[in-house]
Write a protein that holds these residues in place. Structure first.
Motif, PDB file in Angstrom:
ATOM      1  N   GLY A 135      41.361  25.557 -77.031  1.00 31.93           N
ATOM      2  CA  GLY A 135      40.955  25.418 -75.638  1.00 31.93           C
ATOM      3  C   GLY A 135      40.936  26.804 -75.035  1.00 31.93           C
ATOM      4  O   GLY A 135      41.950  27.491 -74.992  1.00 31.93           O
ATOM      5  N   VAL A 136      39.781  27.226 -74.565  1.00 31.62           N
ATOM      6  CA  VAL A 136      39.622  28.597 -74.095  1.00 31.62           C
ATOM      7  C   VAL A 136      39.388  28.595 -72.599  1.00 31.62           C
ATOM      8  O   VAL A 136      38.542  27.863 -72.102  1.00 31.62           O
ATOM      9  N   SER A 137      40.106  29.409 -71.878  1.00 36.49           N
ATOM     10  CA  SER A 137      39.882  29.538 -70.440  1.00 36.49           C
ATOM     11  C   SER A 137      38.888  30.656 -70.203  1.00 36.49           C
ATOM     12  O   SER A 137      38.441  31.325 -71.130  1.00 36.49           O
ATOM     13  N   ALA A 138      38.556  30.862 -68.935  1.00 40.08           N
ATOM     14  CA  ALA A 138      37.566  31.898 -68.609  1.00 40.08           C
ATOM     15  C   ALA A 138      38.175  33.286 -68.584  1.00 40.08           C
ATOM     16  O   ALA A 138      37.475  34.263 -68.366  1.00 40.08           O
ATOM     17  N   ALA A 139      39.449  33.386 -68.805  1.00 39.12           N
ATOM     18  CA  ALA A 139      40.093  34.699 -68.720  1.00 39.12           C
ATOM     19  C   ALA A 139      40.080  35.393 -70.056  1.00 39.12           C
ATOM     20  O   ALA A 139      40.388  34.804 -71.076  1.00 39.12           O
ATOM     21  N   ILE A 140      39.682  36.641 -70.073  1.00 39.50           N
ATOM     22  CA  ILE A 140      39.707  37.458 -71.285  1.00 39.50           C
ATOM     23  C   ILE A 140      40.555  38.679 -70.969  1.00 39.50           C
ATOM     24  O   ILE A 140      40.212  39.481 -70.092  1.00 39.50           O
ATOM     25  N   GLU A 141      41.668  38.751 -71.719  1.00 40.83           N
ATOM     26  CA  GLU A 141      42.584  39.867 -71.531  1.00 40.83           C
ATOM     27  C   GLU A 141      42.981  40.000 -70.052  1.00 40.83           C
ATOM     28  O   GLU A 141      43.034  41.084 -69.481  1.00 40.83           O
ATOM     29  N   GLY A 142      43.251  38.839 -69.420  1.00 43.56           N
ATOM     30  CA  GLY A 142      43.740  38.834 -68.047  1.00 43.56           C
ATOM     31  C   GLY A 142      42.663  39.021 -66.997  1.00 43.56           C
ATOM     32  O   GLY A 142      42.953  39.003 -65.812  1.00 43.56           O
ATOM     33  N   GLN A 143      41.421  39.186 -67.392  1.00 43.36           N
ATOM     34  CA  GLN A 143      40.344  39.403 -66.421  1.00 43.36           C
ATOM     35  C   GLN A 143      39.361  38.250 -66.486  1.00 43.36           C
ATOM     36  O   GLN A 143      38.833  37.922 -67.543  1.00 43.36           O
ATOM     37  N   GLU A 144      39.096  37.641 -65.342  1.00 40.47           N
ATOM     38  CA  GLU A 144      38.142  36.538 -65.278  1.00 40.47           C
ATOM     39  C   GLU A 144      36.746  37.108 -65.054  1.00 40.47           C
ATOM     40  O   GLU A 144      36.490  37.799 -64.064  1.00 40.47           O
ATOM     41  N   LEU A 145      35.862  36.828 -65.974  1.00 42.29           N
ATOM     42  CA  LEU A 145      34.502  37.352 -65.883  1.00 42.29           C
ATOM     43  C   LEU A 145      33.627  36.366 -65.122  1.00 42.29           C
ATOM     44  O   LEU A 145      33.647  35.169 -65.381  1.00 42.29           O
ATOM     45  N   LYS A 146      32.832  36.900 -64.195  1.00 40.11           N
ATOM     46  CA  LYS A 146      31.954  36.068 -63.383  1.00 40.11           C
ATOM     47  C   LYS A 146      30.567  36.686 -63.323  1.00 40.11           C
ATOM     48  O   LYS A 146      30.392  37.878 -63.522  1.00 40.11           O
ATOM     49  N   ALA A 147      29.587  35.828 -63.045  1.00 41.99           N
ATOM     50  CA  ALA A 147      28.241  36.318 -62.790  1.00 41.99           C
ATOM     51  C   ALA A 147      28.191  36.893 -61.371  1.00 41.99           C
ATOM     52  O   ALA A 147      28.933  36.467 -60.486  1.00 41.99           O
ATOM     53  N   SER A 148      27.307  37.850 -61.166  1.00 44.87           N
ATOM     54  CA  SER A 148      27.160  38.436 -59.836  1.00 44.87           C
ATOM     55  C   SER A 148      26.477  37.448 -58.893  1.00 44.87           C
ATOM     56  O   SER A 148      25.749  36.547 -59.328  1.00 44.87           O
ATOM     57  N   GLU A 149      26.700  37.604 -57.604  1.00 44.69           N
ATOM     58  CA  GLU A 149      26.052  36.738 -56.619  1.00 44.69           C
ATOM     59  C   GLU A 149      24.535  36.918 -56.664  1.00 44.69           C
ATOM     60  O   GLU A 149      23.775  35.977 -56.453  1.00 44.69           O
ATOM     61  N   GLU A 150      24.081  38.162 -56.953  1.00 46.49           N
ATOM     62  CA  GLU A 150      22.638  38.407 -57.059  1.00 46.49           C
ATOM     63  C   GLU A 150      22.030  37.621 -58.218  1.00 46.49           C
ATOM     64  O   GLU A 150      20.919  37.082 -58.111  1.00 46.49           O
ATOM     65  N   ALA A 151      22.758  37.533 -59.340  1.00 51.84           N
ATOM     66  CA  ALA A 151      22.262  36.788 -60.498  1.00 51.84           C
ATOM     67  C   ALA A 151      22.171  35.303 -60.198  1.00 51.84           C
ATOM     68  O   ALA A 151      21.181  34.633 -60.535  1.00 51.84           O
ATOM     69  N   ILE A 152      23.190  34.764 -59.548  1.00 55.49           N
ATOM     70  CA  ILE A 152      23.203  33.337 -59.201  1.00 55.49           C
ATOM     71  C   ILE A 152      22.087  33.022 -58.212  1.00 55.49           C
ATOM     72  O   ILE A 152      21.399  32.000 -58.323  1.00 55.49           O
ATOM     73  N   ALA A 153      21.883  33.915 -57.248  1.00 51.78           N
ATOM     74  CA  ALA A 153      20.813  33.714 -56.271  1.00 51.78           C
ATOM     75  C   ALA A 153      19.442  33.748 -56.936  1.00 51.78           C
ATOM     76  O   ALA A 153      18.540  32.978 -56.572  1.00 51.78           O
ATOM     77  N   PHE A 154      19.279  34.635 -57.916  1.00 50.96           N
ATOM     78  CA  PHE A 154      17.993  34.719 -58.620  1.00 50.96           C
ATOM     79  C   PHE A 154      17.691  33.410 -59.349  1.00 50.96           C
ATOM     80  O   PHE A 154      16.561  32.908 -59.313  1.00 50.96           O
ATOM     81  N   MET A 155      18.698  32.832 -60.009  1.00 50.45           N
ATOM     82  CA  MET A 155      18.480  31.590 -60.755  1.00 50.45           C
ATOM     83  C   MET A 155      18.119  30.433 -59.825  1.00 50.45           C
ATOM     84  O   MET A 155      17.343  29.549 -60.198  1.00 50.45           O
ATOM     85  N   SER A 156      18.646  30.443 -58.624  1.00 51.27           N
ATOM     86  CA  SER A 156      18.356  29.351 -57.684  1.00 51.27           C
ATOM     87  C   SER A 156      16.979  29.486 -57.050  1.00 51.27           C
ATOM     88  O   SER A 156      16.491  28.550 -56.414  1.00 51.27           O
ATOM     89  N   SER A 157      16.323  30.639 -57.224  1.00 48.52           N
ATOM     90  CA  SER A 157      15.002  30.861 -56.613  1.00 48.52           C
ATOM     91  C   SER A 157      13.863  30.735 -57.614  1.00 48.52           C
ATOM     92  O   SER A 157      12.723  31.073 -57.313  1.00 48.52           O
TER      93      SER A 157
END
Length: 351
Positions: free
Chosen positions: A13-35
């Motif tokens: 079972g793997v969480s989103a944390a890698i070496e204590g850092q949670e990696l996320k997509a940028s808000e610009e990337a998420i906005a691009f996908m929604s458009s």
């Protein structure tokens, strides 16, 4: 007798944390996908894989169409690359069901390489289920099989790009002729850990396609890594969004468009359909196969005399070893015909 393949099963079972850092997509990337406007990207691409010296090594194709998955409208993408490098067969197949904003509903990835009698086979299947992205990966090296199962909450996979959705994402960027700043998405590495994938603009480049020199728009894709160096791909697209060139930076192999899409369409080039690579058809086939096996097994349990009858017949056949097997079978089973109760002629029932 051959030994059964050794199987090593690892379920994590793997969480989103890698070496204590949670990696996320940028808000610009998420906005691009929604458009995204998906209707603009529903067409096929067909390229040839060539070596640095121009030798034909194989083919690469992408097909995109509107479809449905469990009654949900979606985009269905099927991409495949097959060929041989240094006379070693290799290939990749991707089948993906995507929403209109390129969210992955289900994807199947298959990669194989055969070198000097040794084989490497990787299969990865991911599907959304109960708010989770459930991922199953099977790696086969020779006769050794390794299985991994991973699940990630969809909440941490916002802005996820996969092998399938990446092909459409870059196509849409090329159609707009602009890659916005800070295009940082999340993806999964070979060990199914969350990593970053970024896209940037390469600008315009002159390419020769079908004897014509055309302007192509370039997009760079960089897949980052937890442990290794990043891997980069350079892709160039024509004005209409068709892929003209695709190469992994540092690789001697490239994919190129040899003929303009309009000329290919006029020639009615038909790409063979491999039903085994279609997830829906393969699933229906396996369901029907299991249904038939269960029905046959049930019938044999209800009639144990079948096994005894066939065992006696085969034993008698092997003892006698007749030249005419059909005549022998007819004479062997003839006495059983007199034991059957009289039945109506089935042909007469149809009249």
């Amino acid at each position: 007798m051959m030994e059964a393949p050794q199987e090593d099963v690892a379920t994590v079972g793997v969480s989103a944390a890698i070496e204590g850092q949670e990696l996320k997509a940028s808000e610009e990337a998420i906005a691009f996908m929604s458009s995204i406007e998906p209707q603009k990207c529903v067409f096929a691409d067909s390229l040839v894989t060539v070596s640095e010296g121009g030798r034909d090594l194989g083919k690469f194709s992408v097909q995109v169409e509107f479809g449905r998955r469990v009654q949900q409208p979606c985009l269905l993408l099927h991409a495949q690359s097959h060929g041989a490098i240094d006379d070693s067969p290799c290939g990749t197949t991707v089948t993906a069901y995507l929403t209109s904003d390129l969210e992955v509903l289900e994807e199947d990835f298959h990669e194989y390489v055969k070198v000097n009698g040794h084989s490497l086979d990787k299969r990865c299947h991911m599907v959304q289920r109960d708010g989770q992205m459930v991922i199953d990966k099977v790696t086969t090296v020779g006769e050794e099989v390794t299985k991994e199962s991973v699940s990630h909450p969809m909440s941490v996979l916002r802005g996820l790009v996969t092998e399938g959705s990446t092909l459409l994402l870059m196509r849409l960027m090329a159609l707009r002729k602009k890659v916005p700043e800070n295009m940082t998405f999340v993806s999964l590495d070979q060990r199914l850990r969350i990593i970053h994938t970024t896209f940037s603009e390469l600008g315009l480049k002159q390419l020769e396609v079908g004897g014509e020199t055309l302007e192509a728009f370039g997009v760079e894709r960089i897949v980052h890594s937890v442990e290794d160096s990043p891997t980069a791909w350079h892709c160039y697209f024509l004005d209409d969004g068709h892929l003209a060139s695709r190469v992994q930076v540092g690789s001697p192999v490239a994919m190129r468009l040899l003929e303009l899409p309009s000329k290919i369409e006029k020639g009615f080039e038909k790409i063979p359909f491999v039903w085994e690579e279609d997830m829906q058809m393969r699933s229906e086939f396996l369901d029907r196969k299991e249904e038939l096996k269960a029905g046959h097994a049930s019938y044999l349990r209800q009639h144990p005399e079948i096994r005894a009858l066939m065992s006696d017949f085969l034993q008698f056949l092997l003892l006698r070893k007749p030249d005419d097997v059909f005549q022998f079978a007819r004479e062997y089973f003839l006495p059983f015909a007199s034991r059957r109760p009289p039945e109506a002629d089935p042909k007469a029932e149809l009249l």
